[in-house]
Motif scaffolding. Sequence first.
Motif, PDB file in Angstrom:
ATOM      1  N   VAL A  93       7.739   2.056  -4.525  1.00  0.00           N
ATOM      2  CA  VAL A  93       6.897   3.320  -4.538  1.00  0.00           C
ATOM      3  C   VAL A  93       5.602   3.044  -5.089  1.00  0.00           C
ATOM      4  N   GLU A  94       5.291   2.176  -6.071  1.00  0.00           N
ATOM      5  CA  GLU A  94       3.838   1.962  -6.754  1.00  0.00           C
ATOM      6  C   GLU A  94       2.947   1.362  -5.571  1.00  0.00           C
ATOM      7  N   ALA A  95       3.491   0.537  -5.010  1.00  0.00           N
ATOM      8  CA  ALA A  95       2.641  -0.618  -4.101  1.00  0.00           C
ATOM      9  C   ALA A  95       2.188   0.470  -3.083  1.00  0.00           C
ATOM     10  N   GLY A  96       3.216   1.231  -2.470  1.00  0.00           N
ATOM     11  CA  GLY A  96       2.920   2.158  -1.586  1.00  0.00           C
ATOM     12  C   GLY A  96       1.868   3.139  -1.901  1.00  0.00           C
ATOM     13  N   LEU A  97       1.965   3.751  -3.139  1.00  0.00           N
ATOM     14  CA  LEU A  97       0.866   4.841  -3.727  1.00  0.00           C
ATOM     15  C   LEU A  97      -0.576   3.820  -3.743  1.00  0.00           C
ATOM     16  N   ALA A  98      -0.251   2.772  -4.052  1.00  0.00           N
ATOM     17  CA  ALA A  98      -1.550   2.078  -4.633  1.00  0.00           C
ATOM     18  C   ALA A  98      -2.415   2.093  -3.439  1.00  0.00           C
ATOM     19  N   ILE A  99      -1.663   1.542  -2.365  1.00  0.00           N
ATOM     20  CA  ILE A  99      -2.365   1.405  -0.684  1.00  0.00           C
ATOM     21  C   ILE A  99      -2.953   2.668  -0.534  1.00  0.00           C
ATOM     22  N   SER A 100      -1.931   3.876  -0.696  1.00  0.00           N
ATOM     23  CA  SER A 100      -2.517   5.131  -0.264  1.00  0.00           C
ATOM     24  C   SER A 100      -3.624   5.606  -0.957  1.00  0.00           C
ATOM     25  N   GLU A 101      -3.734   5.415  -2.285  1.00  0.00           N
ATOM     26  CA  GLU A 101      -4.869   5.857  -3.144  1.00  0.00           C
ATOM     27  C   GLU A 101      -6.046   5.142  -2.526  1.00  0.00           C
ATOM     28  N   LEU A 102      -6.106   3.698  -2.350  1.00  0.00           N
ATOM     29  CA  LEU A 102      -7.365   3.164  -2.058  1.00  0.00           C
ATOM     30  C   LEU A 102      -7.718   3.773  -0.570  1.00  0.00           C
TER      31      LEU A 102
END
Lengths: 245, 83
Positions: A93-102
């Motif tokens: 979840v956090e890796a996916g959200l991090a990529i999405s936010e970038l």
Amino acid sequence: MSEEEIGQNQDADKAGQQVGTSIKEFGQVATAPAPSSNLHVLNIIGQIEGHTVLPPQNKTTKYEHVMPQLVAIEQNPSIEGLLILLNTVGGDVEAGLAISELLSGMTKPSVSIVLGGGHSIAVPIAVSCSYSMIAPTATMTIHPLRLAGQLVIGTQQTYEYLERMQERVIKFVSEHSRCTPEAFRELMFKTGELLRDVGTVLVGEAAVKAGLIDAVGTLSDSLRKLNELIAIRRRMGTNAEGAVH
Amino acid sequence: MLYTIMPIEMVFGAEQSVGQNGVDGTVRVPVAAELQGIGVLCHPMPDGSARLERLLSTDPADFLRPELSPGEVVYGLRMKVGR
């Protein structure tokens, strides 16, 4: 139409110049100089790997590889647009959200295309781009978060933690697509569609109808859209921060 | 925390082959390295060469270079610290 053609001619000129500079800078001539592209492609495949290294039978996309690449793409003046190829089963979840936010924070135009499958945490990644597309046969599965290896939620705290993680996904998706939080939650908890689980499988057009994805399209459609967004950005002044979005 | 359609038992399967060597002496878990400035995942071999597994580049032109296609044996890699 004519504007697009002019844009392409400029690209060709630019490519020629770039080959010239690379010879000058590195003091070597490439045996077969490939035409350099003003578009870069990011391939997001398999499981999105986060803080835990997954066993080797998984094909993974690692956040430590992807995140610096996104920074480099944003900073490199010769790159004008980014195409995201998505074929992923979900992941951290956090890796996916991090990529999405970038991705959502980039000033350069980005187009995502869901091919095959873009499930679970791939949904925020798909919607984070300037424009999102889905292949006619591609599917997106929207389902509730589960706790690894736990079938029963034992305590109130576990339930609340899960709920808050889920809210982060719902918030991001609803803020970056036409899908409302209520509609997304409804897709998440729909019963009777998935074999072992609650949730929804959206195929191609259905993801567009649900408001998650902007259009059904192919590779050429996504490239056309990306070139369109690049042309708009050029007109507005190439390096103006936050010019498009 | 994982959010995936894959059953957890498939993600964390029983098969554990980390660090095991294959028949040709190559390590089965690909490691990150750098080749001519391009990030790659590869299987290092005892003689210092490596078999390419995957390119980590975002430049589509890199994927058209036949010498960088998956399975190619390459020399002159710079290994990255860690995995």
